[in-house]
Design an enzyme around this catalytic site. Structure first.
Site, short mmCIF file in Angstrom:
data_model
loop_
_atom_site.label_atom_id
_atom_site.label_comp_id
_atom_site.label_asym_id
_atom_site.label_seq_id
_atom_site.Cartn_x
_atom_site.Cartn_y
_atom_site.Cartn_z
N HIS A 32 0.84 -1.20 0.00
CA HIS A 32 0.00 0.00 0.00
C HIS A 32 0.88 1.26 0.00
O HIS A 32 0.66 2.18 -0.79
CB HIS A 32 -0.92 -0.02 1.23
CG HIS A 32 -1.81 1.18 1.34
ND1 HIS A 32 -3.17 1.11 1.15
CD2 HIS A 32 -1.54 2.47 1.66
CE1 HIS A 32 -3.69 2.32 1.32
NE2 HIS A 32 -2.72 3.17 1.64
N GLU A 33 1.88 1.29 0.89
CA GLU A 33 2.74 2.48 0.99
C GLU A 33 3.67 2.59 -0.22
O GLU A 33 3.91 3.70 -0.73
CB GLU A 33 3.55 2.46 2.29
CG GLU A 33 2.73 2.44 3.56
CD GLU A 33 1.65 3.52 3.63
OE1 GLU A 33 1.86 4.62 3.07
OE2 GLU A 33 0.60 3.26 4.24
N HIS A 62 2.05 4.28 -3.03
CA HIS A 62 2.04 5.75 -2.92
C HIS A 62 3.26 6.36 -3.61
O HIS A 62 3.17 7.42 -4.22
CB HIS A 62 2.03 6.18 -1.45
CG HIS A 62 0.66 6.28 -0.85
ND1 HIS A 62 -0.30 7.14 -1.32
CD2 HIS A 62 0.11 5.64 0.20
CE1 HIS A 62 -1.40 7.02 -0.59
NE2 HIS A 62 -1.18 6.11 0.35
#
Length: 195
Positions: A150-151, A154
């Site tokens: 998820h990170e 980003h």
């Protein structure tokens, strides 16, 4: 220092981040502020673009999640022997992903109040540098791998919204537009497109 988290709609959240060198200005202070900002918002991860920095840097704490789970949830979300991590990832690059995938609800500090079912790889191998710029190559699985993916996304300009089924995304569209304009009241500092 607690920093405002950029809301959905801010351009930097869609940019591909660049790698950094050890002499990046005030890096230790920035990382410290990221941890403080993340914990203040009750998050489990935070990437630099979420605080307006277009650099390949993120932090992940899956240990708190592991400790908050009962034994059955721990067994379901973490592999045996994995009790979570508290780790800084600099210049990360995912090298491989498992064929096994699993779906879970995900949210995002840049998109408060909304979540969606996201399918991700169960396990990954990632190359990165730690806060001391020591090279690391590690494999992670389960919830920890999910948070890292998820990170990491980003830093690639990708949001969890991009994985949602078209109908679910369509149903969220009006809420996302309101969010981008600042019509939300999160319990942590945020910066909106209009700011």
């Amino acid at each position: 220092m607690i920093l405002p988290i950029l809301a959905y709609g801010c351009n930097v959240l869609r940019q591909h981040c660049h790698n950094i060198e050890p002499d990046f200005p005030n890096l230790d202070d920035l990382i410290s502020s990221m941890w403080e900002t993340m914990y203040n918002a009750n998050g489990c991860g935070l990437a630099a673009p979420q605080i307006g920095q277009c650099i390949n840097l993120f932090v992940v704490d899956s240990k708190s999640t592991y400790e908050s789970y009962d034994p059955a949830e721990q067994a379901q979300n973490f592999e045996a022997g994995d009790t979570g991590i508290v780790e800084t990832f600099v210049n990360a690059r995912i090298m491989s992903r498992s064929e096994r995938v699993w779906a879970q609800e995900e949210g995002c500090l840049s998109i408060p109040g909304l979540d969606g079912l996201v399918t991700r790889n169960w396990a990954i191998t990632i190359e990165y540098q730690d806060q001391s710029f020591e090279k690391q190559i590690k494999s992670f699985a389960g919830k920890t791998a999910r948070m890292i993916q998820h990170e990491y996304d980003h830093t690639q300009g990708i949001l969890y919204l991009d994985y949602l089924k078209p109908l679910k995304r369509q149903l969220m569209e009006s809420k996302l537009k309101k969010l981008a304009k600042g019509y939300v009241k999160p319990n942590y500092p945020m910066k909106f497109v209009k700011d």
